[in-house]
Design an enzyme around this catalytic site. Structure first.
Site, short mmCIF file in Angstrom:
data_model
loop_
_atom_site.label_atom_id
_atom_site.label_comp_id
_atom_site.label_asym_id
_atom_site.label_seq_id
_atom_site.Cartn_x
_atom_site.Cartn_y
_atom_site.Cartn_z
N LYS A 77 5.05 -9.97 13.95
CA LYS A 77 4.22 -9.45 15.04
C LYS A 77 4.93 -9.69 16.38
O LYS A 77 5.54 -10.73 16.58
CB LYS A 77 2.86 -10.15 15.00
CG LYS A 77 1.81 -9.58 15.96
CD LYS A 77 0.46 -10.31 15.81
CE LYS A 77 -0.58 -9.72 16.75
NZ LYS A 77 -1.90 -10.40 16.63
N SER A 155 -6.11 -7.24 16.40
CA SER A 155 -4.91 -6.87 17.11
C SER A 155 -3.66 -6.75 16.25
O SER A 155 -2.69 -6.10 16.65
CB SER A 155 -4.63 -7.88 18.23
OG SER A 155 -4.24 -9.12 17.69
N SER A 179 -8.29 -11.07 14.47
CA SER A 179 -7.13 -10.18 14.56
C SER A 179 -6.22 -10.14 13.34
O SER A 179 -5.33 -9.29 13.26
CB SER A 179 -6.28 -10.56 15.77
OG SER A 179 -6.88 -10.11 16.95
#
Lengths: 490, 95
Positions: A77, A155, A179
């Site tokens: 990420k 997210s 998330s």
């Protein structure tokens, strides 16, 4: 032979150790898959040179005693700082930022032999539930049932889409209010947020420090166990990191949950809950009961107040954490006009660099911390947080081993549906309590809605008992037998 | 609680984010919407409840007070938008 990019970590590990495949072959297979998946917009900074170099090193290190992640290609990420590789938290304010250091978690994965394919798209500064706030543009969910493009959730939307579309074997995510778990549910994969303090936060761009935790996003529960073990552990560079031994999580996956008490919290039965979600939850209870667990009705009375408390605490911490983006030390600085001083530099840089949702949360956080409102908002929210944690402590003290809830209030929705901020926040209604209480939570795909979109259930465990939690999730996974994959259209 | 444009202007200033005058009414309306949602917290009886300061009961880790890092000005300055002669450079702050 199966396409190598579709393998699980466990299968890849076994094939690597047996000499049936090489890490270079696995890595090349993923790189090819990534090249043809531009429409998903999941990978935003590709690192094929680093990947092939790491793969060659992994092949040289291969052997029976090589670490579990040795040679396994993963995505990282964009929130994780990776040395010499763009790490922007999907924000324009970090344009061009290439850290001179490696986050503890990504460093641990690489020490364990993992191969980095590139950086994954996400909501800007991890603030969002639909991956629509990214400076790189939306991520598209690989699942599709009509002509609409669906959100992968957020997210960690890029991580979820990349794993679901077999662009990588697994990915790192982070979870501040859901998330990891919400995007995992929207894309039919597994995602675990460990107990607060399990994974070091050092080198992960901070959103809300008292809530943020990293975790793995994987194709199944076994992979979550393997990768979590490689990611967590004590780190002196994070003062909230737990100095506790890391168990062999994979060895705890027996599938035996006979006699375990699974709590069903009545407050999670929301008004207007879609029938598909009701059924998913009821089916999950039946599966656990059939596996020998005892289903117990429980009450977590302050559940309703978790989201409003979160939307005080998280923006307050964010407003403080994001004060560092001032155009001085890293990232971008706005172009200044003649006569502009340092205040104009700060104000223009932050207005240009932060997107609307990030600006909104910084300002809400600034407001709730400002003189005259600190007690009314921030302190009250922290007191409610104490009560939310106490709710969980009470049921665990009463002998509950794990709690079963839906992971999300719906299946993936369409991109561009233009929800107002509060409507968007409701996506985290089932997950946010877990962050406020610092507990481990895992989302597992167990079914689909009427249109065929994946749906997930969440299991919540006792603090530090990720092994037990993963085992309950493993039993649920075995019973549900969810194996559907999105048909390739991209 | 309703937020007026003056309050929105003040908050933007405190947060050091430039907001144009014509964007303030919409911003104030958004704040009002979000704060309206947060108002629910007033329903909770929090008398005698301590505000949470740490979610885990552990004491914060402490290390020996020794230098463990440093002496790398080049790396520190490497990502600066404007660095000169070993310093971060900013617009003039004193006349």
């Amino acid at each position: 032979m199966t396409d190598l990019n579709t393998l699980t970590i466990a299968d890849a590990r076994d094939k690597l150790r047996a000499g049936e495949v090489t890490s270079v072959e696995l890595t090349e297979s993923c790189l090819t898959a990534i090249e043809s998946a531009g429409k998903l917009n999941a990978f935003v900074h590709n690192t094929p040179e680093i990947a092939l170099e790491q793969a060659k090193a992994a092949d040289a290190r291969n052997g029976a005693d090589a670490p579990a992640m040795n040679g396994v290609p993963v995505g990282i990420k964009d929130l994780f700082c990776t040395k010499g590789v763009a790490s922007q938290a999907a924000s324009a304010i970090l344009d061009g930022f290439k850290p001179e250091y490696e986050s503890t978690v990504s460093g641990k994965l690489f020490d364990n032999g993992a191969v980095m394919l590139g950086k994954l798209n996400m909501d800007e500064f991890a603030m969002g539930s639909s991956n629509e706030t990214s400076t790189y543009g939306n991520v598209v969910n690989p699942w599709k049932v009509d002509d609409r493009d669906l959100t992968p959730g957020g997210s960690s939307g890029g991580s979820a889409a990349a794993v679901a579309a077999d662009l990588c074997l697994a990915a790192t995510g982070t979870d501040t209010g859901g998330s990891i778990r919400q995007p995992a549910a929207f894309t039919g994969i597994t995602g675990i947020k460990p107990t607060y303090g399990r994974c070091s936060r050092w080198g992960i761009v901070a959103f809300a420090s008292s809530l943020d935790q990293a975790g793995p996003m994987t194709k199944d529960v076994r992979d979550a166990a393997i990768m979590l073990e490689a990611m967590c552990g004590f780190d002196p560079k994070d003062s909230t990191s737990a100095d506790l031994a890391v168990p062999n999580f994979e060895a705890m996956l027996t599938g035996d949950i006979r006699g375990k008490k699974i709590g069903i919290p009545k407050e999670y039965r929301m008004d207007g809950m879609p029938a598909d979600i009701e059924k998913l939850w009821a089916d999950g209870q039946d599966m656990l009961k059939d596996a020998g667990a005892q289903i117990v009705d429980i009450s977590l009375p302050h559940t309703k107040y978790a989201l409003p408390a979160y939307y005080v605490i998280a923006p307050a911490e964010a407003s403080s954490n994001l004060a560092r983006y001032d155009g001085v030390r890293f990232g971008r600085r706005a172009k200044l006009d003649a006569g502009d001083g340092i205040t104009e530099m700060y104000e223009k840089t932050r207005a240009e660099g932060f997107g609307p949702e990030v600006q909104r949360r910084i300002m809400v956080g600034t407001y709730v911390l400002s003189a005259g409102f600190y007690d009314a908002y921030f302190n009250r929210a922290r007191k409610v947080r104490t009560l939310i944690k106490r709710d969980f402590e009470t049921v665990f003290n009463d002998g509950i081993d794990a709690i079963l809830t839906p992971a999300t209030p719906s299946a993936a929705f369409g991109l561009g549906e233009d929800l107002d901020p509060v409507q968007m926040y409701l996506n985290d209604v089932f997950t946010v309590t877990v962050n406020l209480a610092g507990l481990p939570g895992i989302s597992i795909p167990t079914g689909a809605d009427a249109k065929g979109l994946p749906l997930g259930l969440q299991l919540i465990g006792r603090p530090w008992e990720e092994g037990e939690l993963l085992n309950s999730a493993y039993a649920l996974e075995q019973a549900a037998g969810f194996v559907a994959k999105p048909a390739k259209w991209w | 609680m309703s937020i007026d444009t003056e309050t929105a202007r003040k908050v933007a200033k405190l947060a050091r984010i430039k907001v144009e005058d014509d964007a303030l009414p919409a911003l104030a309306a958004e704040f009002s919407n979000i704060l309206g949602f947060i108002e629910q917290l007033n329903e909770v009886d929090v008398d005698g409840v301590e505000p949470m300061t740490s979610v885990t009961p552990q004491r914060l880790y402490r290390r020996d007070d020794v230098v463990t890092d440093g002496d790398q000005p080049e790396q520190v300055l490497k990502n600066a938008p404007d660095a000169r002669e070993g310093f971060f450079a900013v617009p003039k702050v004193v006349e």
